[in-house]
Write a protein that holds these residues in place. Structure first.
Motif, PDB file in Angstrom:
ATOM      1  N   THR A  83      43.303  -6.251  38.093  1.00 51.66           N
ATOM      2  CA  THR A  83      43.204  -6.543  39.517  1.00 51.66           C
ATOM      3  C   THR A  83      43.922  -7.860  39.797  1.00 51.66           C
ATOM      4  OG1 THR A  83      41.125  -7.800  39.422  1.00 51.66           O
ATOM      5  CG2 THR A  83      40.958  -5.396  39.587  1.00 51.66           C
TER       6      THR A  83
ATOM      7  N   ASN B 115      39.288  -8.035  35.330  1.00 54.78           N
ATOM      8  CA  ASN B 115      38.885  -8.486  36.661  1.00 54.78           C
ATOM      9  C   ASN B 115      39.480  -9.873  36.890  1.00 54.78           C
ATOM     10  OD1 ASN B 115      37.108  -6.414  37.820  1.00 54.78           O
ATOM     11  ND2 ASN B 115      35.806  -6.831  36.050  1.00 54.78           N
TER      12      ASN B 115
ATOM     13  N   LEU C 140      34.185  -7.842  41.730  1.00 57.81           N
ATOM     14  CA  LEU C 140      33.948  -7.758  40.288  1.00 57.81           C
ATOM     15  C   LEU C 140      32.906  -6.688  39.975  1.00 57.81           C
ATOM     16  CD1 LEU C 140      33.766  -9.170  37.325  1.00 57.81           C
ATOM     17  CD2 LEU C 140      31.886 -10.443  38.365  1.00 57.81           C
TER      18      LEU C 140
ATOM     19  N   THR D 261      33.830  -3.221  37.959  1.00 57.05           N
ATOM     20  CA  THR D 261      33.203  -3.043  36.649  1.00 57.05           C
ATOM     21  C   THR D 261      32.330  -1.796  36.616  1.00 57.05           C
ATOM     22  OG1 THR D 261      33.207  -5.449  36.340  1.00 57.05           O
ATOM     23  CG2 THR D 261      31.791  -4.160  34.893  1.00 57.05           C
TER      24      THR D 261
ATOM     25  N   ASN E 194      36.739 -10.496  32.183  1.00 55.68           N
ATOM     26  CA  ASN E 194      36.577 -11.148  33.471  1.00 55.68           C
ATOM     27  C   ASN E 194      37.250 -12.523  33.454  1.00 55.68           C
ATOM     28  OD1 ASN E 194      34.948  -8.992  34.400  1.00 55.68           O
ATOM     29  ND2 ASN E 194      33.167  -9.885  33.385  1.00 55.68           N
TER      30      ASN E 194
END
Length: 281
Positions: free
Chosen positions: A24, A101, A130, A134, A152
């Motif tokens: 992302t 993320n 997030l 996820t 992340n």
């Protein structure tokens, strides 16, 4: 050979051949570096970004490395669109093994000045997106039956105070806690969840609104405050992400790696003009 004496690790363990990654915010900055690195190490990559032109440019670079690329233009604050993006990736590229993320961001503003709208935007961008990504990725990985890796991109501000960035820092701290908790929930499915906490990593966007960070004077200051004497770069973050996505990190989950040149460790220690260390100098 018993597990106690197992020595079967090979150089191929770092490769991501046959894997599919979603990044992302993969059109620029740290996400750009990670998307390209994932392809360099053998993964096909889906790029989720609000800037279609930037994402398309990265897709072209990825295809030039012989890997497939899928561009999805989305504002990640639209959580339904984020979930649809994960489904689109599986439909187009056939599977999902890695989720990064990365998307996020902020601007400095004091707590007493921030509006509800500004605070909500930061929470939507840095935390709610997030959760949506996820959740959708975990479901896809579970359906795939081969585990996976969620990475992340937090911030060093998740671990220390960040004046004028209170909401952003809270979101990133939440990301670190989310990482630990979800790592436990998904462990039974072979899905590992880890985080990376960068400190100063100058990007093209950062150079636009904070040019002092990339000036000669800024670099001189960095050599005092950063133990490794330089700011980070995109490859520093991408290297950590590739490692966490690969079989090299098969037994690592629930951790946050500080990619910061040692600033978290220094905690107020700085170099003087003679190269020695002093506290709060």
């Amino acid at each position: 050979m018993t597990d106690l004496n197992r020595t079967t690790l090979s150089r191929s363990a770092i490769l991501l051949t046959g894997k599919v990654a979603v990044v992302t915010g993969g059109g620029a900055g740290i996400g750009r570096g990670i998307a390209i690195a994932m392809a360099e190490f053998g993964a096909d990559v889906a790029i989720i970004d609000i800037d279609g032109a930037a994402a398309a440019e990265i897709a072209t670079l990825i295809r030039g490395k012989g890997q497939r690329a899928h561009v999805i233009v989305v504002d990640v604050t639209d959580r339904d669109a984020v979930r649809a993006s994960i489904a689109s990736t599986v439909e187009t590229l056939g599977r999902l093994d890695i989720l990064v993320n990365n998307v996020g961001g902020t601007r400095p503003i004091k707590l007493i000045d921030i509006t509800d709208r500004q605070a909500d935007r930061q929470i939507d961008l840095n935390l709610k997106s997030l959760v949506a990504a996820t959740q959708a990725a975990a479901r896809a990985m579970i359906d795939g039956g081969e585990g996976g890796s969620v990475i992340n991109i937090a911030s060093i501000e998740s671990l220390r105070a960040a004046p004028s960035y209170s909401v952003y820092a809270a979101c990133k701290a939440g990301m670190v806690s989310f990482t630990r908790t979800v790592a436990l929930e998904l462990a039974e499915h072979g899905i590992r969840v880890n985080a990376i906490a960068p400190d100063l990593v100058p990007t093209a966007h950062m150079a636009t609104f904070a040019p002092g960070l990339v000036s000669d004077e800024g670099k001189a200051v960095q050599s005092r405050y950063i133990p490794l004497r330089r700011a980070g770069n995109l490859d520093d973050c991408a290297g950590a992400a590739v490692f966490l996505a690969s079989a090299m990190a098969d037994y690592i989950t629930g951790v946050t790696i500080s990619v910061d040149g040692g600033t978290w460790a220094s905690s107020g220690w700085t170099r003087d003009d003679d190269g020695g260390w002093k506290l709060f100098g």
